[in-house]
Each structure stands twice: as C-alpha cells, then as structure tokens.
Design a protein around this motif. Sequence first.
Motif, PDB file in Angstrom:
ATOM      1  N   ALA A   2       0.947  -1.142   0.105  1.00 31.33           N
ATOM      2  CA  ALA A   2      -0.167  -0.075  -0.029  1.00 31.33           C
ATOM      3  C   ALA A   2       0.878   1.453  -0.134  1.00 31.33           C
ATOM      4  O   ALA A   2       2.147   1.062   0.159  1.00 31.33           O
ATOM      5  CB  ALA A   2      -0.930  -0.006   1.055  1.00 31.33           C
ATOM      6  N   GLY A   3       0.330   2.284  -0.184  1.00 35.88           N
ATOM      7  CA  GLY A   3       0.978   3.711  -0.067  1.00 35.88           C
ATOM      8  C   GLY A   3       0.178   4.738  -0.990  1.00 35.88           C
ATOM      9  O   GLY A   3      -0.630   4.267  -1.664  1.00 35.88           O
ATOM     10  N   PRO A   4       0.584   5.749  -0.843  1.00 32.07           N
ATOM     11  CA  PRO A   4      -0.341   6.998  -1.518  1.00 32.07           C
ATOM     12  C   PRO A   4      -0.141   6.921  -2.874  1.00 32.07           C
ATOM     13  O   PRO A   4       0.930   6.402  -3.422  1.00 32.07           O
ATOM     14  CB  PRO A   4       0.267   8.251  -0.840  1.00 32.07           C
ATOM     15  N   PRO A   5      -0.813   7.738  -3.970  1.00 39.24           N
ATOM     16  CA  PRO A   5      -0.595   7.914  -4.996  1.00 39.24           C
ATOM     17  C   PRO A   5       0.913   8.358  -5.488  1.00 39.24           C
ATOM     18  O   PRO A   5       1.274   9.243  -4.807  1.00 39.24           O
ATOM     19  CB  PRO A   5      -1.678   8.689  -5.592  1.00 39.24           C
ATOM     20  N   GLU A  18      -1.258  -4.728  -4.923  1.00 39.12           N
ATOM     21  CA  GLU A  18      -0.839  -3.336  -4.674  1.00 39.12           C
ATOM     22  C   GLU A  18      -1.858  -2.461  -4.977  1.00 39.12           C
ATOM     23  O   GLU A  18      -2.732  -2.643  -5.794  1.00 39.12           O
ATOM     24  CB  GLU A  18       0.593  -3.133  -5.578  1.00 39.12           C
ATOM     25  N   GLY A  19      -2.036  -1.193  -4.081  1.00 42.40           N
ATOM     26  CA  GLY A  19      -2.978  -0.149  -4.368  1.00 42.40           C
ATOM     27  C   GLY A  19      -3.030   0.601  -3.191  1.00 42.40           C
ATOM     28  O   GLY A  19      -2.415   0.480  -2.139  1.00 42.40           O
ATOM     29  N   ASN A  20      -3.437   1.907  -3.621  1.00 41.28           N
ATOM     30  CA  ASN A  20      -3.552   2.899  -2.441  1.00 41.28           C
ATOM     31  C   ASN A  20      -4.181   2.667  -1.090  1.00 41.28           C
ATOM     32  O   ASN A  20      -3.642   3.197  -0.131  1.00 41.28           O
ATOM     33  CB  ASN A  20      -4.170   4.191  -3.145  1.00 41.28           C
ATOM     34  N   SER A  68      -6.277  19.593  -6.188  1.00 35.77           N
ATOM     35  CA  SER A  68      -7.718  19.458  -5.962  1.00 35.77           C
ATOM     36  C   SER A  68      -7.918  17.992  -5.763  1.00 35.77           C
ATOM     37  O   SER A  68      -8.900  17.607  -5.056  1.00 35.77           O
ATOM     38  CB  SER A  68      -8.441  20.135  -7.100  1.00 35.77           C
ATOM     39  N   ASN A  69      -7.187  16.988  -6.557  1.00 39.79           N
ATOM     40  CA  ASN A  69      -7.740  15.546  -6.369  1.00 39.79           C
ATOM     41  C   ASN A  69      -6.567  14.773  -6.097  1.00 39.79           C
ATOM     42  O   ASN A  69      -6.890  14.149  -4.805  1.00 39.79           O
ATOM     43  CB  ASN A  69      -8.033  15.055  -7.781  1.00 39.79           C
ATOM     44  N   ASP A  70      -5.386  14.889  -6.371  1.00 39.32           N
ATOM     45  CA  ASP A  70      -4.254  13.931  -6.203  1.00 39.32           C
ATOM     46  C   ASP A  70      -3.764  14.124  -4.708  1.00 39.32           C
ATOM     47  O   ASP A  70      -3.875  13.135  -4.004  1.00 39.32           O
ATOM     48  CB  ASP A  70      -3.107  13.785  -6.985  1.00 39.32           C
ATOM     49  N   LEU A  71      -3.501  15.394  -4.460  1.00 39.25           N
ATOM     50  CA  LEU A  71      -2.970  15.521  -3.073  1.00 39.25           C
ATOM     51  C   LEU A  71      -3.930  15.501  -1.871  1.00 39.25           C
ATOM     52  O   LEU A  71      -3.687  14.649  -0.870  1.00 39.25           O
ATOM     53  CB  LEU A  71      -2.244  16.868  -2.886  1.00 39.25           C
ATOM     54  N   PRO A  72      -5.355  15.800  -1.975  1.00 33.28           N
ATOM     55  CA  PRO A  72      -6.185  15.112  -1.023  1.00 33.28           C
ATOM     56  C   PRO A  72      -6.286  13.748  -0.703  1.00 33.28           C
ATOM     57  O   PRO A  72      -6.166  13.130   0.233  1.00 33.28           O
ATOM     58  CB  PRO A  72      -7.622  15.379  -1.611  1.00 33.28           C
ATOM     59  N   ASN A  73      -6.111  12.796  -1.949  1.00 29.39           N
ATOM     60  CA  ASN A  73      -5.999  11.406  -2.091  1.00 29.39           C
ATOM     61  C   ASN A  73      -4.679  10.966  -1.175  1.00 29.39           C
ATOM     62  O   ASN A  73      -4.658  10.180  -0.247  1.00 29.39           O
ATOM     63  CB  ASN A  73      -5.929  10.636  -3.110  1.00 29.39           C
ATOM     64  N   VAL A  74      -3.744  11.586  -1.551  1.00 30.70           N
ATOM     65  CA  VAL A  74      -2.333  11.301  -0.719  1.00 30.70           C
ATOM     66  C   VAL A  74      -2.343  11.523   0.776  1.00 30.70           C
ATOM     67  O   VAL A  74      -2.076  10.456   1.506  1.00 30.70           O
ATOM     68  CB  VAL A  74      -1.299  12.221  -1.174  1.00 30.70           C
ATOM     69  N   ARG A  75      -3.130  12.606   0.949  1.00 28.43           N
ATOM     70  CA  ARG A  75      -3.212  12.931   2.612  1.00 28.43           C
ATOM     71  C   ARG A  75      -4.239  11.755   3.214  1.00 28.43           C
ATOM     72  O   ARG A  75      -4.035  11.564   4.363  1.00 28.43           O
ATOM     73  CB  ARG A  75      -3.714  14.235   2.941  1.00 28.43           C
ATOM     74  N   ARG A  76      -5.422  11.404   2.509  1.00 22.41           N
ATOM     75  CA  ARG A  76      -6.236  10.483   3.049  1.00 22.41           C
ATOM     76  C   ARG A  76      -5.372   9.052   3.254  1.00 22.41           C
ATOM     77  O   ARG A  76      -5.877   8.560   4.246  1.00 22.41           O
ATOM     78  CB  ARG A  76      -7.079  10.205   1.915  1.00 22.41           C
ATOM     79  N   VAL A  77      -4.596   8.590   2.444  1.00 30.09           N
ATOM     80  CA  VAL A  77      -3.696   7.605   2.658  1.00 30.09           C
ATOM     81  C   VAL A  77      -3.045   7.843   3.871  1.00 30.09           C
ATOM     82  O   VAL A  77      -2.631   6.756   4.654  1.00 30.09           O
ATOM     83  CB  VAL A  77      -3.162   7.318   1.403  1.00 30.09           C
TER      84      VAL A  77
END
Length: 197
Positions: free
Chosen positions: A25-28, A124-126, A175-184
């Motif tokens: 696992a891991g962020p985008p 593997e996946g976010n 607006s999209n990728d970094l919020p997903n990064v932080r969520r992970v």
Amino acid sequence: MTPEALAQEIGRAADGKRRFIAALAGPPGAGKSTLGAALVHALGRGARLVPMDGFHFDDRVLAARGLSHRKGAPETFDGWGFLNLMERLKAGGEVAIPIFDREMELSRAAADVVTDEDRILIVEGNYLLLDEDPWRRLRPFFDLTMFLDVPEAELERRLLGRWEARADGAVWVASNDLPNVRRVLHGSVQADRIIRF
C-alpha cells in the motif's frame, strides 16, 4: 532495503504456505506498481502482481455519480468488488482479474489470470490499509502488509510530472491527487513493514 532483499524476506515468510498474499500500500505516486513488478520479478515463478487499479469505476459511472472530479479517490473504486476478488484469491483456483489500462484510462476485464501455480501474490493499491469500509475488511486476507513511505513534497513532484501533459495538471494534482495522498497517509492503519527507498 533493495527490492531483491525484500523479495527474499517475502519468500522466506511464504515458505510452506499454499498461498501467501502480501499487500503493498501507499499513496498515489509512491511507486507501488514499480516496486510490485520488481518484487514479482525477483521472486520469480509462482509470484504474480494483483493491482487494485482494475477496480476503477468507468468514467461513465463516475459522471453519473458526480464523481468525475474525484477520480482516484476511494469512492471511485468498486471496493466491495475488490473485497470479493480477495475472497476468491484466498480460496484458490483460477481467478480472472481486471487490469487498469493507463493509456486508455479504463479497466480491462479478465485481462490477467491468477492460477493455483501463483503461490505468492503481491497485491498493490492506494487503499489496501485505509481504515474505512469496505477497505478495512481486506486486512484478514493479507499475510504481510507493507507501506511505501514517501515524503509528501516528493509525491507532489512525481504527480506533477505524471500530469505535465495535461493543461490542468497542476490544478488536478492540488484538487484531487494531494487530497487522496493525505487520505492515505493519515487514514491508513500501521503496516507490518514500512518501506523507504
């Protein structure tokens, strides 16, 4: 630790088991696909990569649900379908898996097949360790969990490079990728192994 050394560790842990499933696992932008492929290569025959990305909802589904602007977020995946896949993979037998085609920006159904000869699976996946439903229900299927730890600034640099050909690439990342990064980064449970390359 090199991918080869990590593969040796996984091989030792899997010794004597009919099927061993390791979550990566891991962020985008962390490099999960690259590391997963390297691990499978180092492990050799009997190892297979199983990407979570094949469970992306199609763009038409995202548009119908008003989620086009959030593509890549947990709710834009068929998480329950992925959970069903993990149940089948744990049980054994031949299982067709979908693969996400980045050039076409869509999932191809039954694009790969896992067989009983594939004893070691690198999944593997976010969101494999995300502490939200349905993702939190995945953990019992994993014999080993690994998390790729990459500083947020480096992830942003990589993601900007990924979308540099897109006119709104910087806006998309912010607006999209970094919020997903932080969520992970802030919403995942602790992995058995933290990997820093």
